[in-house]
Design an enzyme around this catalytic site. Sequence first.
Site, PDB file in Angstrom:
ATOM      1  N   GLU A   1     -47.104  86.363  61.116  1.00  0.00           N
ATOM      2  CA  GLU A   1     -47.000  86.039  59.699  1.00  0.00           C
ATOM      3  C   GLU A   1     -46.587  87.318  58.984  1.00  0.00           C
ATOM      4  O   GLU A   1     -47.254  88.349  59.099  1.00  0.00           O
ATOM      5  CB  GLU A   1     -48.332  85.542  59.144  1.00  0.00           C
ATOM      6  CG  GLU A   1     -48.713  84.153  59.608  1.00  0.00           C
ATOM      7  CD  GLU A   1     -50.040  83.702  59.042  1.00  0.00           C
ATOM      8  OE1 GLU A   1     -50.564  84.381  58.123  1.00  0.00           O
ATOM      9  OE2 GLU A   1     -50.583  82.697  59.523  1.00  0.00           O
TER      10      GLU A   1
ATOM     11  N   ASP B   1     -55.804  86.441  48.085  1.00  0.00           N
ATOM     12  CA  ASP B   1     -56.063  87.509  49.046  1.00  0.00           C
ATOM     13  C   ASP B   1     -57.139  88.462  48.553  1.00  0.00           C
ATOM     14  O   ASP B   1     -57.290  88.711  47.352  1.00  0.00           O
ATOM     15  CB  ASP B   1     -54.771  88.292  49.315  1.00  0.00           C
ATOM     16  CG  ASP B   1     -53.752  87.447  50.044  1.00  0.00           C
ATOM     17  OD1 ASP B   1     -54.081  86.975  51.144  1.00  0.00           O
ATOM     18  OD2 ASP B   1     -52.644  87.240  49.516  1.00  0.00           O
TER      19      ASP B   1
ATOM     20  N   TYR C   1     -52.791  75.481  59.016  1.00  0.00           N
ATOM     21  CA  TYR C   1     -53.572  76.714  58.861  1.00  0.00           C
ATOM     22  C   TYR C   1     -54.920  76.312  58.279  1.00  0.00           C
ATOM     23  O   TYR C   1     -55.011  75.850  57.145  1.00  0.00           O
ATOM     24  CB  TYR C   1     -52.837  77.667  57.921  1.00  0.00           C
ATOM     25  CG  TYR C   1     -53.411  79.072  57.819  1.00  0.00           C
ATOM     26  CD1 TYR C   1     -54.762  79.297  57.552  1.00  0.00           C
ATOM     27  CD2 TYR C   1     -52.588  80.181  57.961  1.00  0.00           C
ATOM     28  CE1 TYR C   1     -55.276  80.572  57.452  1.00  0.00           C
ATOM     29  CE2 TYR C   1     -53.092  81.474  57.858  1.00  0.00           C
ATOM     30  CZ  TYR C   1     -54.433  81.660  57.599  1.00  0.00           C
ATOM     31  OH  TYR C   1     -54.937  82.928  57.487  1.00  0.00           O
TER      32      TYR C   1
END
Length: 278
Positions: free
Chosen positions: A49, A60, A175
């Site tokens: 990734e 994040d 994911y």
Amino acid sequence: MTRIDQTFARLKAEGRGGLVTFITAGDPDYETSLSLLKGLPAAGADIIELGMPFSDPMADGPAIQASSLRALKAGQTMKKTLSMVREFRKEDQVTPIVLMGYYNPIYVYAVDRFVADASEAGADGLIIVDLPPEEDEELRPAAAERGLNLIRLATPTTDEARLPAVLANTSGFVYYVSIAGITGTAAPDVTSVGAHVGRIKARTDLPIAIGFGVKSQEQVRDLAAVAEGVVVGSALVSAIADTLDKDGRGTAETEPKLLGLVQYLSEPLRQRAEASAI
């Protein structure tokens, strides 16, 4: 079959899960980042990734946020990120690259131009963290036309009513975000994760890769027992950060530390493959 499909088929034949590694393009600078990218497959990365730097990466944690800011400060752009993919493909035609990030930089670049350039450069898939299924009508058809897998995220809060929308038109893999929150801030609970993954597997034949909070061999081993892939991101960008000089530049320690950590984390998966072959 796409490179992602081929990789998961190979991993299944080998009897093991795959290691999915995340680094941010251009962190700490273009040349260092490109060298790290090229070194990842030999160190043990099965899928890469590659983060597209963004000034407001809201999903994040501190480590990946800092890596984005370092990359942007060093002059990383979307063009340079796609150039990195292009350079990588000159040496490696096998390892899948998934571009991961946020929709704003793609929108600014122009969606059709982005998917065309990403496909031409050799990218295989996209993970766009802040683009829900209801809002992907610009990107999804364009990506499909160019053969780019659009990989969606499922989370601990994705209930039975929401899951079909998440899985619809998803390709490559799913994911699974193992914690509720931002990246790198908590450790996944394997028992809980296993139950959620089992629920998703009942609805799709796609491989599942588990990420967020993975940083040890034990976590890689245990999570790979319930899914087809394990994603490591914050631990890797933190390893890069730990080697930088006072001005934020790479040092002689940057590449060996990062690639050494990837090799270390991949060992349980290699051992499982060896055991399966006996």
